[in-house]
Design an enzyme around this catalytic site. Structure first.
Site, mmCIF file in Angstrom:
data_model
loop_
_atom_site.group_PDB
_atom_site.id
_atom_site.type_symbol
_atom_site.label_atom_id
_atom_site.label_comp_id
_atom_site.label_asym_id
_atom_site.label_seq_id
_atom_site.Cartn_x
_atom_site.Cartn_y
_atom_site.Cartn_z
ATOM 1 N N ARG A 136 -3.740 -9.924 4.887
ATOM 2 C CA ARG A 136 -4.126 -9.967 3.470
ATOM 3 C C ARG A 136 -2.958 -9.471 2.619
ATOM 4 N NH1 ARG A 136 -6.249 -6.529 -0.240
ATOM 5 N NH2 ARG A 136 -7.818 -7.349 -1.671
ATOM 6 N N LYS A 154 0.825 -1.222 0.000
ATOM 7 C CA LYS A 154 0.000 0.000 0.000
ATOM 8 C C LYS A 154 0.853 1.265 0.000
ATOM 9 C CE LYS A 154 -4.438 -1.732 1.321
ATOM 10 N NZ LYS A 154 -5.513 -1.908 2.296
HETATM 11 C C1 7PJ Z 1 -8.281 -4.330 1.649
HETATM 12 C C2 7PJ Z 1 -9.345 -5.108 1.217
HETATM 13 C C3 7PJ Z 1 -7.961 -4.290 3.039
HETATM 14 C C4 7PJ Z 1 -9.773 -5.825 3.374
HETATM 15 C C5 7PJ Z 1 -8.477 -4.112 -0.484
HETATM 16 C C6 7PJ Z 1 -5.519 -3.261 -1.885
HETATM 17 C C7 7PJ Z 1 -6.807 -2.550 -2.104
HETATM 18 N N1 7PJ Z 1 -10.080 -5.863 2.071
HETATM 19 N N2 7PJ Z 1 -9.458 -4.963 -0.119
HETATM 20 N N3 7PJ Z 1 -8.746 -5.046 3.846
HETATM 21 N N4 7PJ Z 1 -7.741 -3.712 0.565
HETATM 22 N N5 7PJ Z 1 -10.488 -6.541 4.245
HETATM 23 O O1 7PJ Z 1 -5.426 -4.485 -1.902
HETATM 24 O O2 7PJ Z 1 -4.519 -2.532 -1.731
HETATM 25 O O3 7PJ Z 1 -7.059 -3.595 3.522
HETATM 26 S S1 7PJ Z 1 -8.247 -3.607 -2.108
#
Ligand code: 7PJ
Length: 284
Positions: free
Chosen positions: A261, A227
């Site tokens: 994640r 990020k």
């Molecule tokens: C996240 C997400 C996060 C959860 C994305 C990216 C953008 N779902 N979906 N938490 N970020 N739960 O992957 O940078 O931080 S999309």
């Protein structure tokens, strides 16, 4: 603290000998995702990528059909369904819990019919009909905080007190979900790094993750992989944020997250194995 998260066909342990930080691998099915967009277009390529994640030790596969990077344009429902449903069907028997990254109630319903194990909603089930769409099943539900929308969220993130405002948001969502009769064992919280937050807001939330765990008694998921806050700290472009992402994953586990994640599954699995050898999960 809960002992497990109910995740559809799976029960993910949070305490005891089998518990360890879990890796959620990102499977983007979008042509415009910010970090690996456009590289995986055919179903075969997507499935190969999923297979590689499984070999690398992924614990949950998070399938996403709409990019939510800052400033992106929402995709229509039919496009999102066309992207994600074939992947869900193809991976149904892969042996790993499948998650869908969506805020659209119609996608939630279709994905549940196809046997999805977790619904990961960056809007925290705020869309009209979202709670209704998931209330009666047994899939895991990730409730994420976001200020404003992906179109506007990074224009001027603004909080009086980041931690207490995110706390109020979770309280509101959790009471709506409780009223709908949703079992708490299905719930996971996520402060939503980068979703309407400056670097200072993100750091404040990261440092206070244990507070959320204690306050709500629920497990936390953290998404920091590649990020822009890591770019701000390291001054590296998105394709050079692996080391930053690994450090962020460990920092997130150190401060209370139990599901991480990530894009880089193999590297994160190794980093978390080392972490877990030193700091195993509590016995109860
Ligand atoms: C996240 C997400 C996060 C959860 C994305 C990216 C953008 N779902 N979906 N938490 N970020 N739960 O992957 O940078 O931080 S999309």
């Amino acid at each position: 603290m809960k002992n497990y998260v109910q995740c559809g066909r799976f029960r993910l342990p949070l305490t005891g000998a089998d518990a360890r930080p879990l890796v959620m691998g990102i499977l983007n099915v979008t042509p415009d995702s910010f970090s690996d967009g456009g590289q995986r277009l055919t179903l075969d390529q997507i499935l190969d990528y999923a297979e590689a994640m499984i070999l690398a030790g992924v614990d949950i596969i998070d399938i996403g059909g709409e990019s939510t990077r800052p400033g992106c344009v929402p995709v229509p429902l039919d496009v999102e369904l066309q992207r994600v449903m074939p992947v869900i069907y193809a991976l149904q028997e892969c042996g790993k819990p499948l998650s869908i990254d969506t805020y659209k109630p119609e996608v939630m319903r279709e994905a549940q019919l196809a046997g999805i194990d977790m619904i990961n909603d960056i809007q925290g089930f705020r869309a009209p009909g979202a709670i209704d769409a998931v209330a009666s099943g047994d899939c895991g539900l990730c409730v994420m905080h976001m200020q404003n929308t992906p179109q506007t969220m990074q224009q001027q993130p603004d909080y009086q007190d980041t931690v207490s405002e995110v706390t109020d948001f979770f309280s509101d969502r959790l009471s709506a979900m409780e009223q709908a009769g949703i079992d708490k064992n299905r719930l996971v919280l996520d402060v939503g790094f980068g979703f309407g937050k400056s670097l200072a807001h993100n750091i404040a939330l990261l440092k206070n993750q244990h507070y959320f765990v204690r306050h709500f008694g629920l497990p936390l998921l953290a998404g920091l992989s590649r990020k822009s806050m890591l770019g701000a700290i390291t001054d590296k472009p998105v394709d050079q944020r692996l080391a930053g992402s690994l450090a962020a994953a460990l920092a997130a586990v150190a401060t209370g997250a139990q599901i991480i994640r990530v894009h880089d599954v193999a590297e994160t699995v190794d980093a978390l194995k080392v972490w877990n050898a030193v700091y195993p999960a509590p016995e109860c």
